[in-house]
Design an enzyme around this catalytic site. Structure first.
Site, PDB file in Angstrom:
ATOM      1  N   ASN A  13     -18.690  70.099  26.610  1.00 25.25           N
ATOM      2  CA  ASN A  13     -17.414  70.737  26.994  1.00 25.25           C
ATOM      3  C   ASN A  13     -17.658  72.142  27.539  1.00 25.25           C
ATOM      4  O   ASN A  13     -17.037  72.548  28.522  1.00 25.25           O
ATOM      5  CB  ASN A  13     -16.461  70.774  25.800  1.00 25.25           C
ATOM      6  CG  ASN A  13     -15.671  69.485  25.661  1.00 25.25           C
ATOM      7  OD1 ASN A  13     -14.761  69.226  26.442  1.00 25.25           O
ATOM      8  ND2 ASN A  13     -16.044  68.662  24.712  1.00 25.25           N
ATOM      9  N   MET A  89     -17.852  73.461  14.940  1.00 23.57           N
ATOM     10  CA  MET A  89     -17.465  72.660  13.776  1.00 23.57           C
ATOM     11  C   MET A  89     -17.178  73.498  12.540  1.00 23.57           C
ATOM     12  O   MET A  89     -17.385  73.066  11.424  1.00 23.57           O
ATOM     13  CB  MET A  89     -18.558  71.624  13.471  1.00 23.57           C
ATOM     14  CG  MET A  89     -18.828  70.685  14.625  1.00 23.57           C
ATOM     15  SD  MET A  89     -17.317  69.964  15.323  1.00 23.57           S
ATOM     16  CE  MET A  89     -17.055  68.628  14.206  1.00 23.57           C
ATOM     17  N   ARG A  90     -16.735  74.748  12.751  1.00 28.36           N
ATOM     18  CA  ARG A  90     -16.346  75.562  11.591  1.00 28.36           C
ATOM     19  C   ARG A  90     -14.876  75.951  11.711  1.00 28.36           C
ATOM     20  O   ARG A  90     -14.379  76.139  12.826  1.00 28.36           O
ATOM     21  CB  ARG A  90     -17.180  76.849  11.534  1.00 28.36           C
ATOM     22  CG  ARG A  90     -18.563  76.624  11.073  1.00 28.36           C
ATOM     23  CD  ARG A  90     -19.312  77.894  10.789  1.00 28.36           C
ATOM     24  NE  ARG A  90     -20.656  77.498  10.425  1.00 28.36           N
ATOM     25  CZ  ARG A  90     -20.972  77.056   9.210  1.00 28.36           C
ATOM     26  NH1 ARG A  90     -20.070  77.035   8.253  1.00 28.36           N
ATOM     27  NH2 ARG A  90     -22.189  76.645   8.941  1.00 28.36           N
ATOM     28  N   LEU A  92     -12.050  78.686  11.404  1.00 31.98           N
ATOM     29  CA  LEU A  92     -11.958  80.142  11.463  1.00 31.98           C
ATOM     30  C   LEU A  92     -10.909  80.615  10.455  1.00 31.98           C
ATOM     31  O   LEU A  92      -9.880  79.968  10.262  1.00 31.98           O
ATOM     32  CB  LEU A  92     -11.558  80.577  12.877  1.00 31.98           C
ATOM     33  CG  LEU A  92     -12.514  80.155  14.003  1.00 31.98           C
ATOM     34  CD1 LEU A  92     -11.918  80.520  15.352  1.00 31.98           C
ATOM     35  CD2 LEU A  92     -13.884  80.787  13.820  1.00 31.98           C
ATOM     36  N   HIS A 108      -9.736  68.970  20.871  1.00 31.78           N
ATOM     37  CA  HIS A 108      -9.845  68.032  19.757  1.00 31.78           C
ATOM     38  C   HIS A 108      -9.796  66.618  20.332  1.00 31.78           C
ATOM     39  O   HIS A 108      -8.937  66.324  21.184  1.00 31.78           O
ATOM     40  CB  HIS A 108      -8.690  68.260  18.765  1.00 31.78           C
ATOM     41  CG  HIS A 108      -8.711  67.314  17.616  1.00 31.78           C
ATOM     42  ND1 HIS A 108      -9.577  67.434  16.549  1.00 31.78           N
ATOM     43  CD2 HIS A 108      -7.964  66.212  17.369  1.00 31.78           C
ATOM     44  CE1 HIS A 108      -9.356  66.434  15.703  1.00 31.78           C
ATOM     45  NE2 HIS A 108      -8.397  65.683  16.176  1.00 31.78           N
TER      46      HIS A 108
END
Ligand code: GRF
Length: 203
Positions: A13, A89-90, A92, A108
């Site tokens: 992406n 993949m975290r 915030l 997403h």
């Protein structure tokens, strides 16, 4: 508009956004790529395009707050207009999001509000969906629930596997994210204080 992209994985992406930015009339440029994973393929992709990269491994910091503080300090040096989470993949924290209110985008791999979270393709297949797709949204404190900027739909085929569907969705992710970033970077779409999306009449 100056954009910092965040990746944790392959970065396809991010690469799609970087390629879109190469068009003369595209209103954004990727000025840096951050990752929480030193081995993220997206870092190599960015380096191949001569885009500066920074790694912030979570285990190098004593807490989530210290991890985010380091990222925020690096961002402050760059002064980006927008942050694009691209396979990051975290989650915030609210403090981080508030520091960049209305300026953080995420992609997403589902048609939100359906299937927030992980394993979206298998869940869509299991639910008997005949369509699937992706969503680009402004990031708010809740996971995968910010105001939607753009979506794209693909068919779910008979006997589709999650892998086959994921590949079909990933292709439209690239187009949708590039279109969504253009809308936001051009000022065509903004997030209001109440969290709704405002579109300029011309868009
Ligand atoms: C994509 O499916 C994206 O929607 C999801 O994670 C995957 C990462 O893809 N967030 P890439 O790292 O951009 O190739």
């Amino acid at each position: 508009k100056r954009v910092v992209a965040f990746v944790s994985g392959g970065g396809s992406n991010m690469l799609a956004l970087a390629r879109a930015c190469e068009a003369a009339d595209y209103p954004a440029e990727i000025v840096a790529v951050f990752s929480d994973k030193p081995e993220a393929g997206g870092l190599a992709k960015a380096q191949a395009l001569r885009i500066p990269t920074r790694v912030f491994e979570r285990k190098a910091f004593g807490s989530k707050a210290e991890h985010e503080a380091a990222i925020l300090a690096a961002l402050a040096e760059i002064g980006p207009d927008l942050i694009c989470l691209a396979g990051y993949m975290r989650l915030l924290s609210g403090d981080f999001i508030r520091a960049y209110e209305g300026k953080i985008l995420n992609i997403h791999p589902s048609l939100l509000p359906l299937f927030p979270g992980l394993h979206t393709h298998q869940r869509a297949i299991d639910a008997g969906m005949k369509v699937a797709g992706c969503t680009v949204h402004f990031v708010t404190e809740g996971m995968d629930e910010g105001p939607v900027i753009a979506q794209a739909v693909v068919p779910v085929l008979i006997d589709d596997t999650a892998e086959a569907l994921a590949a079909r969705v990933l292709t439209v992710e690239h187009q949708t994210y590039a279109a969504a970033l253009k809308l936001v970077a051009s000022g065509g779409v903004t997030m209001r204080a109440d969290g709704s999306v405002e579109r300029l009449a011309s868009e």
